[in-house]
Write a protein that holds these residues in place. Structure first.
Motif, PDB file in Angstrom:
ATOM      1  N   THR A 179       0.832  -1.198   0.000  1.00 35.25           N
ATOM      2  CA  THR A 179       0.000   0.000   0.000  1.00 35.25           C
ATOM      3  C   THR A 179       0.872   1.256   0.000  1.00 35.25           C
ATOM      4  O   THR A 179       0.556   2.236  -0.676  1.00 35.25           O
ATOM      5  CB  THR A 179      -0.945  -0.024   1.212  1.00 35.25           C
ATOM      6  OG1 THR A 179      -1.654  -1.266   1.206  1.00 35.25           O
ATOM      7  CG2 THR A 179      -1.952   1.117   1.152  1.00 35.25           C
ATOM      8  N   THR A 212      -4.605  -4.058   4.670  1.00 36.53           N
ATOM      9  CA  THR A 212      -5.434  -3.910   3.471  1.00 36.53           C
ATOM     10  C   THR A 212      -6.254  -5.166   3.238  1.00 36.53           C
ATOM     11  O   THR A 212      -5.709  -6.260   3.192  1.00 36.53           O
ATOM     12  CB  THR A 212      -4.535  -3.701   2.232  1.00 36.53           C
ATOM     13  OG1 THR A 212      -3.637  -2.640   2.500  1.00 36.53           O
ATOM     14  CG2 THR A 212      -5.378  -3.392   1.005  1.00 36.53           C
ATOM     15  N   ASP A 232      -3.939  -2.590  -5.506  1.00 43.20           N
ATOM     16  CA  ASP A 232      -3.367  -3.102  -4.266  1.00 43.20           C
ATOM     17  C   ASP A 232      -4.316  -4.202  -3.803  1.00 43.20           C
ATOM     18  O   ASP A 232      -5.486  -4.197  -4.161  1.00 43.20           O
ATOM     19  CB  ASP A 232      -3.410  -1.928  -3.266  1.00 43.20           C
ATOM     20  CG  ASP A 232      -2.780  -2.269  -1.937  1.00 43.20           C
ATOM     21  OD1 ASP A 232      -2.036  -3.247  -1.864  1.00 43.20           O
ATOM     22  OD2 ASP A 232      -3.032  -1.520  -0.976  1.00 43.20           O
TER      23      ASP A 232
END
Ligand SMILES: Nc1nc2c(ncn2[C@@H]2O[C@H](COP(=O)(O)OP(=O)(O)OP(=O)(O)O)[C@@H](O)[C@H]2O)c(=O)[nH]1
Ligand SMILES: [Mg+2]
Length: 424
Positions: A179, A212, A232
């Motif tokens: 990220t 994430t 991502d």
């Protein structure tokens, strides 16, 4: 990971075994040692570094007289804490139920055996049936919901495809800086030439696993103005629970659409190479082993140059056929980002994407260019101009980009297969 799940680790016990003990995971002697330790250090939770079979888990709970939690439960717990979006939440919930369902029987058998059950169909049994069917119903509901999410993602991807922009996806072990790289690659300082719309806020990063969970896609501009989509996604980990991989299919499918994978490795991690291999294995399980992949050795600011070079050397020697020249970066200082972008640019130029362009009649020289350098598959004429579908060399994508046909296709159900459209 235990800390991320809210536990306070007090110690670690290891044992070398060819296979886990079929009944109690560790050997009998080790088990006694752990029991002593539990009493001595007033421990309330024991975590195993593997997923436990339901029976094994029950035996351990009983032997240790406390809650034994396995690796999968810890990972699921962290995922549940982190899930922010609807998509993330339903996927985690599905994984949790898939994990719990086979374990319910042992929970209730335990209840029966300790006096809850009278005769053969005690209250435990009926409660078990009720719980089970409730969970099964919820699982069906969640799967339906996730299927909707999947189809929505598919539609978005398809629209993107029509836009013709190449897609590079960041993958890698959790906490390697995926990220951070996405933020750095698409931040204004590295996008001096971008005329892009106001920027979205920075995506969340932290020194913790599984920060994430949802894929996020942004536009990056490489040298020469070519635009590339960068996405991502959720990080990998060794022994990634199967329930999670299955539940996160909608999210992970995003990777199958990528033209290029950027496999990020944390070079400050002493297990960097093992982690890279785990990621390669996981990519294999997801049928992505043959995708063009660029290794990105990240966190270079935090590693002695000698170590970086040695690792680079070893990684190059073990390079797979689908892997391009590795690059060394730091998302923190920006070091190497230019080289990474140049690598992506080179790769983009070397491939031949399939595009659909609409060229206004006054730009007929572009039609000539398409015919000279590309491979037109279909040509037609409409009120908008000359419409051509076919492949062009990557180096020309920038030239044709303004003429990509990004209109939603009219008259077609968006869910249907890509129509084989005749032009003209
Ligand atoms: N020193 C240094 N730290 C970095 C670098 N890149 C990322 N980090 C740090 O590493 C930690 C993890 O970064 P993230 O970008 O969240 O990692 P991720 O791969 O997205 O992690 P998950 O989403 O949790 O799988 C954060 O504390 C970052 O600040 C780098 O180049 N150098
Ligand atoms: Mg992340």
């Amino acid at each position: 990971m235990c800390e991320s799940a809210g536990l306070e680790p007090v110690g670690r016990v290891t044992q070398r075994l060819a296979h886990p003990h079929p009944k109690h995971y560790v050997g009998r002697g080790k088990l006694e040692e752990i029991k002593e330790r539990i009493a001595l250090d007033a421990i309330d939770v024991v975590v195993t570094d593997d997923e436990l079979a339901p029976r094994m888990q029950a035996t351990l709970d009983e032997e240790m007289k406390l809650k034994v939690v396995d690796r999968t439960a810890v990972i699921l717990d962290i995922f549940a804490q982190r899930a922010r979006t609807h998509e993330g939440r339903i996927q985690v919930e599905l994984a949790q139920y898939e994990f719990t369902l086979p374990r319910l029987r042992t929970i209730w058998e335990e209840f029966d055996r300790t006096g809850g059950g009278i005769g053969t169909r005690g209250p435990g049994q009926t409660q078990l049936e009720r719980d089970r069917s409730r969970i099964r119903r919820r699982i069906t509901q969640l799967k339906r919901e996730i299927e909707r999410v999947r189809q929505h993602r598919q539609r978005v991807r398809r629209r993107r495809r029509q836009g013709g922009m190449p897609l590079a996806a960041l993958v890698g072990y959790t906490n390697v800086g995926k990220t951070s790289l996405l933020n750095a690659l698409t931040s204004p300082s590295t996008q001096r030439f971008s005329k892009a719309a106001p920027r979205s806020p920075q995506a969340r990063t932290a020194d913790a696993p599984f920060v994430t969970l949802d894929p996020l896609t942004r536009v990056m501009e490489v040298d020469g103005g070519q635009q590339v989509l960068v996405s991502d996604t959720v990080g990998f980990i060794s022994k990634l629970p199967h329930a999670l991989v299955a539940a996160f299919r909608a999210t992970l499918e995003e990777l199958s659409e990528a033209d290029l994978l950027l496999h990020v490795v944390d070079i400050t991690d002493e297990r960097a190479e093992q982690c890279a291999d785990i990621v390669r294995e996981t990519l294999g399980e997801l049928d992505l082993a043959d995708k063009p992949t660029m290794l990105v050795l990240n966190k270079a600011d935090n590693a002695p140059i000698g170590d970086v070079l040695a690792l680079l050397d070893r990684i190059k020697r073990g390079q797979r056929e689908n892997e391009l020249e590795p690059v060394v970066t730091s998302a923190e200082t920006g070091e190497g980002l230019g080289i990474l972008k140049a690598g992506i640019e080179r790769w983009v130029s070397s491939r031949s994407p399939r595009v659909h362009v609409v060229i206004p009649y006054e730009r007929s020289e572009l039609v000539d260019l398409f015919y000279r350098r590309g491979h037109p598959a279909r040509t037609g004429y409409s009120e908008r101009g000359t419409e051509i579908e076919g492949t062009i060399p990557g180096s020309l994508v920038r030239v044709f980009q303004p003429y990509f046909d990004v209109r939603p296709r009219s008259g077609q159900g968006e869910d249907g297969p890509l129509p084989d459209r005749r032009l003209g």
